[in-house]
Design a protein around this motif. Structure first.
Motif: not given
Length: 343
Positions: A66-91
């Motif tokens: 689930v992707v939101t903006d800084y106000a918390g509003s949902v921008v998009r839900q990226i689906t077909a990410e099976e068992g999506a668990a840990g997240l990390v951003l590139s530098a």
């Protein structure tokens, strides 16, 4: 004797309001917080992209981000990410990496278009759970069968391929991983859900895992059922959230010896460190508290929390906004709370 406990159960105290400012000393009152119910069935991790002003929340049960903006509003839900668990951003925040625990892979998502651009297998029968960047490499904690381990993915390579890396110890489950903002080569690994808890500190400069320190916390302090941990901004300490003891313990990164604590009430389950050194702590039966750099006294804001999730705190890179995820314990959907003046 080592006790394994995948999910620590605690009865949270019912508090009026899900997340409400209760006091800030002489600090001006915070702007009104925002609470948004997320279109997800579960929660595992949260990261904040300061380049695009986006918040990413993983939903392993629903297989989505689930992707939101800084106000918390949902921008998009990226689906077909099976068992999506840990997240990390590139530098540079151009890519989001997602541990796909259900299919043994790591997904690469373009943070501008919010679409998956690559997918990298992590090995037969592996289930990647956690992610961290260190030494220019993406590291993942995984389970395979009845044990865990650490693997690496050289995302800078023209053809990234996952490698399972010897860590010099046995892991009962996928270790949680964290890196140091002050030393890009440091990787910290911790074992959640067992008693006593364990931490290990590695140097990744050579491309492998060179152990600097390791400790089982059976005494002074005794730490059991680890939930979350984070390295402080100066790279000197690790702040630990665990069911026992009922305080957020501070241990030195150099040798994992005790170095104080942040006072909590019961079942600490989340911690986040801002780039300027401000620390936020959370617990099942306590407030979300924020602490100024080099202080263990909650001199900033405190928020009443009802059902804060494990790993459910994250700072925006502006070092002011704090995001918290609650829900699920009482059967409600995960909820994202935006605390605009927390720092």
């Amino acid at each position: 004797m080592r006790i394994h406990k995948r999910t620590a159960t605690a009865v949270a105290v019912a508090l009026i309001g899900s997340l409400t400012l209760i006091g800030a000393g002489t600090v001006p009152a915070a702007a009104e917080e925002t609470s948004v119910a997320l279109p997800s069935a579960s929660f595992r991790d949260i990261v904040v992209d300061g380049v695009h002003d986006r918040v990413f929340v993983s939903d392993p049960a629903g297989g989505s981000i689930v992707v939101t903006d800084y106000a918390g509003s949902v921008v998009r839900q990226i689906t077909a990410e099976e068992g999506a668990a840990g997240l990390v951003l590139s530098a540079d925040s151009s890519k989001l990496y997602v541990a796909l625990s259900a299919v043994g892979a790591i997904a690469e998502i373009d943070t501008a278009t919010l679409t998956e651009t690559n997918r990298y297998p992590t090995g037969a029968d592996t289930s990647p759970q956690t992610l961290a960047m260190a030494g220019g490499t993406l590291w993942f904690g995984y389970t395979v069968g009845s044990s865990g381990g650490i693997g690496s993915l050289d995302v800078a390579s023209p053809a990234p391929a996952a490698t399972l890396v010897p860590s010099g110890r046995y892991w009962y489950d996928a270790p949680t991983l964290a890196s140091s903002p002050a030393d890009p080569n440091v990787l910290v690994a911790g074992e959640e859900g067992v008693s006593p808890a364990s931490l290990a500190v590695y140097d990744t400069a050579s491309g492998g895992l060179h152990k600097r320190a390791e400790r089982r916390f059976s005494s002074s302090p005794s730490i059991a059922f680890l939930n979350d941990f984070a390295v402080t901004a100066d790279g000197q300490n690790i702040v630990v959230a665990a069911n026992n003891p009922s305080d957020h313990q501070i241990v030195r990164l150099s040798d994992l010896s005790s170095n104080g604590f942040y006072s909590s009430w019961q079942f600490p389950n989340a911690v986040a460190v801002a780039a300027d050194g401000t620390v936020a702590t959370g617990a099942v039966n306590d407030f979300v508290k924020t602490y100024g750099p080099d202080s263990t006294w909650p001199s900033l804001h405190q928020y009443v929390v009802n059902d804060l999730q494990r790993d459910g705190l994250a700072w925006a890179p502006d070092e002011n906004r704090l995001f918290a995820v609650t829900g699920l314990f009482y059967g409600s959907a995960p909820t994202l709370h935006v605390l605009p003046d927390a720092g």
